[in-house]
Design an enzyme around this catalytic site. Structure first.
Site, mmCIF file in Angstrom:
data_model
loop_
_atom_site.group_PDB
_atom_site.id
_atom_site.type_symbol
_atom_site.label_atom_id
_atom_site.label_comp_id
_atom_site.label_asym_id
_atom_site.label_seq_id
_atom_site.Cartn_x
_atom_site.Cartn_y
_atom_site.Cartn_z
ATOM 1 N N LYS A 261 -4.249 -0.863 -2.802
ATOM 2 C CA LYS A 261 -3.527 -1.698 -1.425
ATOM 3 C C LYS A 261 -2.305 -2.404 -1.424
ATOM 4 C CE LYS A 261 -5.445 -4.226 2.853
ATOM 5 N NZ LYS A 261 -6.310 -4.662 3.735
ATOM 6 N N LYS B 166 -2.895 3.621 1.244
ATOM 7 C CA LYS B 166 -2.647 1.824 2.429
ATOM 8 C C LYS B 166 -1.300 1.334 1.832
ATOM 9 C CE LYS B 166 -4.072 -1.203 4.992
ATOM 10 N NZ LYS B 166 -5.285 -2.683 5.772
HETATM 11 C C1 PBG Z 1 -8.220 -6.515 5.550
HETATM 12 C C2 PBG Z 1 -7.216 -5.274 6.660
HETATM 13 C C3 PBG Z 1 -6.383 -5.870 6.754
HETATM 14 C C4 PBG Z 1 -5.387 -3.912 7.615
HETATM 15 C C5 PBG Z 1 -6.605 -3.481 7.660
HETATM 16 N N1 PBG Z 1 -7.852 -4.286 6.931
HETATM 17 C C6 PBG Z 1 -5.506 -6.673 7.302
HETATM 18 C C7 PBG Z 1 -4.486 -6.602 5.478
HETATM 19 O O1 PBG Z 1 -4.778 -7.194 4.428
HETATM 20 O O2 PBG Z 1 -3.640 -8.152 5.469
HETATM 21 C C8 PBG Z 1 -4.665 -4.044 8.297
HETATM 22 C C9 PBG Z 1 -4.646 -2.340 8.809
HETATM 23 C C10 PBG Z 1 -3.020 -1.963 9.337
HETATM 24 O O3 PBG Z 1 -2.322 -3.081 9.166
HETATM 25 O O4 PBG Z 1 -3.141 -1.745 10.449
HETATM 26 N N2 PBG Z 1 -9.519 -6.440 7.041
#
Ligand code: PBG
Length: 327
Positions: free
Chosen positions: A197, A249
């Site tokens: 991520k 992601k």
């Molecule tokens: C954390 C989380 C995020 C997203 C999914 N889970 C936010 C981040 O890491 O800042 C982002 C998903 C998206 O942008 O569609 N709870």
């Protein structure tokens, strides 16, 4: 004049040949719909930077998940937006916290018709917006956060979540939550590890979607966008710790990482087409600058081609309908 020896265009001549020659396919069961449920509202509330997506009330969420089950998509991923927040994100493991209440309600509605998944991260529940608890100097305390994650994971499993989406990027989170689940008898609860991520700009609209309190950034825990091998390393560690599925992601800017992770692990690999990817296509389409349906389906197919076994996408329902219409 000499003619070409090779004629790859033969495979592209008619729609029938092209259909038969296509290497990559997308089906509704490969799509997971992320959904937002907000505490204290009675009507769905639109998210400005994500046209077409709403924060649901408990009631509208239940109806929307029933609709998703009817479309026979693969699953839903639930995110909670609480009314009050604190430093440790108490709402996350409170059985009466919005996400846990919503999970219970949704599972009661659809049972096993689709895979009900829950975001396991503190950022929606903390008043500082970080994914973990903070130390005195303001940095995120990895190991103290793991204790919060295990409590949150157990609360979600008790609420009936079939699959926990560990999105916080703390070291050891998969192993810690797996151990806690197993110790309480939740040996069948799946773990989806957001392994690779990346910290970056593509989560912008999500911040509005969950009313994020974050100031600053997540670069001390999410990956640096320049690092591909480190993404593979995170995925391998998560598999070792017991992840059932690993994820990359965002999706489109990281297709190389997706392909590398796919080649390196023996569990399913998913990708998350995030809020910023959604917003870009919606904004361009609203201006008439891009063919909306074409761009959506091409991006999903490209993510599949790069190696995703399933995709989290805000277009899951619409894409599922288009896929059925094409059959
Ligand atoms: C954390 C989380 C995020 C997203 C999914 N889970 C936010 C981040 O890491 O800042 C982002 C998903 C998206 O942008 O569609 N709870």
């Amino acid at each position: 004049m000499s003619f070409p020896e090779h004629r790859p265009r033969r495979l592209r001549r008619t729609p029938a040949v092209r259909r038969l020659a296509r290497e990559t396919h997308l089906v509704p069961s490969q799509l997971v719909l992320p959904m937002f449920v907000r505490e204290g509202i009675t009507q769905p509330s639109p998210i400005g930077s994500m046209p077409g997506i709403v924060q649901h009330s408990l009631d509208s969420l239940r109806r929307a998940v029933a609709e998703a089950a009817e479309e026979r998509i693969g699953g839903v991923m639930l995110f909670g937006v609480p009314e009050t927040r604190d430093a440790v994100g108490s709402g996350a493991d409170d059985p009466n916290g919005i996400l846990n209440l919503a999970t219970e309600a949704v599972v009661a509605e659809v049972g096993d018709a689709l895979v009900v998944q829950t975001d396991l991260c503190l950022d929606e529940f903390t008043d500082h917006g970080h994914c973990g608890v903070l130390q005195a100097d303001g940095s995120v305390d990895n190991d103290a956060t793991l204790e919060r994650y295990t409590a949150m994971g157990l609360a979600q499993a008790r609420a009936g979540s079939a699959m926990l989406g560990l999105s916080g990027m703390m070291d050891g989170q998969v192993g810690a939550v797996r151990e806690a689940l197993d110790a309480e008898g939740f040996t069948d609860t799946l773990i989806l590890a957001y392994s690779a991520k990346y910290a970056g700009a593509f989560y912008g609209p999500f911040r509005e979607a969950v009313d994020s309190q974050l100031k600053g950034d997540r670069r001390s825990y999410q990956l640096d966008p320049g690092n591909g091998r480190e993404g593979v390393r995170e995925a391998l560690l998560d598999v070792e710790e017991g992840a059932d599925v690993v994820m990359v992601k965002p999706a489109l800017p990281y297709l190389d990482v997706l392909a590398d992770v796919k080649a390196s692990v023996d569990v399913p690999v998913w990708a998350y087409q995030v809020s910023g990817e959604y917003a870009m296509v919606e904004a361009a389409a609203a201006h008439g600058w891009i063919d909306r349906r074409g761009a959506i389906m091409e991006s999903l197919l490209g993510i599949r081609r790069a190696g995703a076994d399933a995709i989290l996408t805000y277009w899951a329902l619409e894409a599922a309908r288009w896929l059925r219409a094409e059959l």
